[in-house]
Design an enzyme around this catalytic site. Structure first.
Site, PDB file in Angstrom:
ATOM      1  N   HIS A 183       0.614 -29.373 -38.115  1.00 17.17           N
ATOM      2  CA  HIS A 183       1.935 -29.341 -38.946  1.00 17.17           C
ATOM      3  C   HIS A 183       2.920 -29.866 -37.758  1.00 17.17           C
ATOM      4  O   HIS A 183       4.104 -30.223 -38.135  1.00 17.17           O
ATOM      5  CB  HIS A 183       2.493 -28.132 -39.681  1.00 17.17           C
ATOM      6  CG  HIS A 183       2.854 -26.983 -38.807  1.00 17.17           C
ATOM      7  ND1 HIS A 183       2.177 -26.027 -38.498  1.00 17.17           N
ATOM      8  CD2 HIS A 183       4.108 -26.951 -38.189  1.00 17.17           C
ATOM      9  CE1 HIS A 183       2.757 -25.066 -37.813  1.00 17.17           C
ATOM     10  NE2 HIS A 183       4.109 -25.657 -37.599  1.00 17.17           N
TER      11      HIS A 183
ATOM     12  N   ASP B 237      -4.887 -26.348 -39.529  1.00 20.49           N
ATOM     13  CA  ASP B 237      -3.681 -26.489 -38.941  1.00 20.49           C
ATOM     14  C   ASP B 237      -3.501 -26.459 -37.357  1.00 20.49           C
ATOM     15  O   ASP B 237      -3.068 -26.034 -36.737  1.00 20.49           O
ATOM     16  CB  ASP B 237      -2.416 -25.319 -39.236  1.00 20.49           C
ATOM     17  CG  ASP B 237      -1.160 -25.906 -39.103  1.00 20.49           C
ATOM     18  OD1 ASP B 237      -1.061 -26.846 -38.702  1.00 20.49           O
ATOM     19  OD2 ASP B 237      -0.080 -25.189 -39.244  1.00 20.49           O
TER      20      ASP B 237
ATOM     21  N   SER C  82       5.834 -23.113 -32.870  1.00 23.32           N
ATOM     22  CA  SER C  82       4.323 -23.799 -33.394  1.00 23.32           C
ATOM     23  C   SER C  82       3.710 -24.589 -32.173  1.00 23.32           C
ATOM     24  O   SER C  82       4.182 -25.398 -31.598  1.00 23.32           O
ATOM     25  CB  SER C  82       4.728 -24.585 -34.427  1.00 23.32           C
ATOM     26  OG  SER C  82       4.846 -23.889 -35.613  1.00 23.32           O
TER      27      SER C  82
END
Length: 368
Positions: free
Chosen positions: A106, A137, A220
């Site tokens: 992402h 992911d 992230s």
């Protein structure tokens, strides 16, 4: 879990424009009104707030822990990078000496080229996407040119991650590159589903590490690290509380375990894609259906892939899946979570409704 989960990239934020607002809370102590209205000093022995003297052993313990933190940061932070994906910022980990960087799918989104900043330099380095695996992911990008001194991170053993273990989270929260937070491993083996909105992949991921270390937008793809200077996970999701307007739920973050990171990254680097996901699949397209009470009641099969696990077991379009083994299935998310903890080739009992009647079938799960 009542809290929802959001990916922790930073959308539309640049490092130079991040603004932090800090509230200062001050308090006073020391003197108190006497019986006659005058101020009288409280004696040290009577003051409940007087701290106990620190022992030499306590000082040594604190100094030792601080030294451990500083050593870990010195060892690992040079391997943590900031990734500029055009309309968002995220983090990444230097995976090897060939310029491969592992991050979240992402974070890269639909971009194929990136600007990367390493921890010890402000120079922007060009990088390109090798491959992305949204189902877990994860993604790998590669630097066009390898700078001198690039240092690959060391990855730890997922099996040795324990609840209560001290960990540090490293990344670029709110575009502030090279930031470090600390906490503990709060739980292991969590299966969580990522929102498909706000840039998320919608992936359901098993065996995640839950941590109390602060995980904020921009973290992230960064590193969750133990005190042996080993990466034990990639921070990916932070919980939000719907009752608080989907604001962050402090101290609840999730990281993809190091074992899965290595499995996916090694395949992408070797083959240019993931060839063996290790993820179970039914081979259907489905949708959540509501019952007579207008609550989610199962997953209707829209289509079953020819030769897929469900089709081989006799499942067809129109069937409504209500159980996998003993696990009640009410939504697409609950079905994904049930499959996330299973393995390809595993046999499971599927309970479904067809034409108003409940039936069961033994299904040999396929691979995603």
């Amino acid at each position: 879990m009542n809290a929802s989960l959001r990916p922790t990239r930073t959308a539309g934020i640049r490092a130079v424009t991040a603004v932090l607002v800090v509230a200062l809370v001050s308090g006073c102590r020391g003197t108190a009104p006497g019986a006659d209205g005058a101020l009288s000093a409280a004696t040290p022995s009577a003051s409940p707030s007087s701290p106990a003297p620190r022992t030499a052993a306590a000082d040594r313990s604190v100094n030792s822990l601080q030294s451990d933190y500083e050593t870990v940061i010195k060892n690992v932070l040079p391997s943590v990078v900031q990734i500029d994906a055009g309309n968002s910022l995220g983090s990444g980990i230097v995976y090897d000496d060939k310029g491969h960087i592992v991050t979240n799918a992402h974070v890269v989104g639909k971009q194929r080229t990136f600007r990367v900043t390493v921890a010890n330099s402000e120079q922007l380095l060009a990088a390109r996407l090798v491959s992305s695996f949204p189902e877990q992911d994860l993604a790998v990008v590669k630097l066009d040119k390898i700078p001198s001194g690039l240092k690959a991170a060391a990855f730890g053993d997922t099996a040795k991650v324990a609840v209560g273990q001290i960990v540090l989270a490293m990344g670029s929260p709110l575009g502030l590159s090279g930031s470090v937070t600390q906490g503990i491993v709060s739980a292991v083996g969590r299966t969580v589903s990522e929102s498909a909105s706000g840039g998320g992949t919608g992936a359901t991921i098993a065996n995640m590490v839950q941590t109390s270390a602060a995980i904020n937008p921009g973290n992230s793809g960064g590193a969750l690290v133990n005190l042996d200077s080993q990466v034990i996970g990639i921070p990916t999701l932070a919980a939000t509380d719907p009752q608080l307007g989907n604001s962050a739920a402090p101290g609840i973050g999730f990281a993809i375990p190091a074992s899965m990171v290595r499995t996916v990254a090694d395949q992408i680097i070797k083959n240019g894609k993931v060839t063996d996901s290790g993820r179970a699949a039914l081979g259907i397209t489905g949708r959540t259906v509501l019952g007579a009470d207008f609550q989610p009641a199962g997953v209707a099969v829209v289509s079953a892939a020819k030769g897929g696990a469900a089709q081989k077991a006799g499942i067809r379009a129109g069937d409504i899946i209500v159980k996998v083994g003993d696990t009640r299935i009410t939504t697409i998310t609950s079905l994904s979570e049930a499959l996330a903890v299973a393995k390809p080739g595993q046999k499971v009992k599927l309970t479904y409704v067809r034409a108003g009647g409940t039936k069961t079938a033994e299904v040999t799960l396929g691979e995603m």
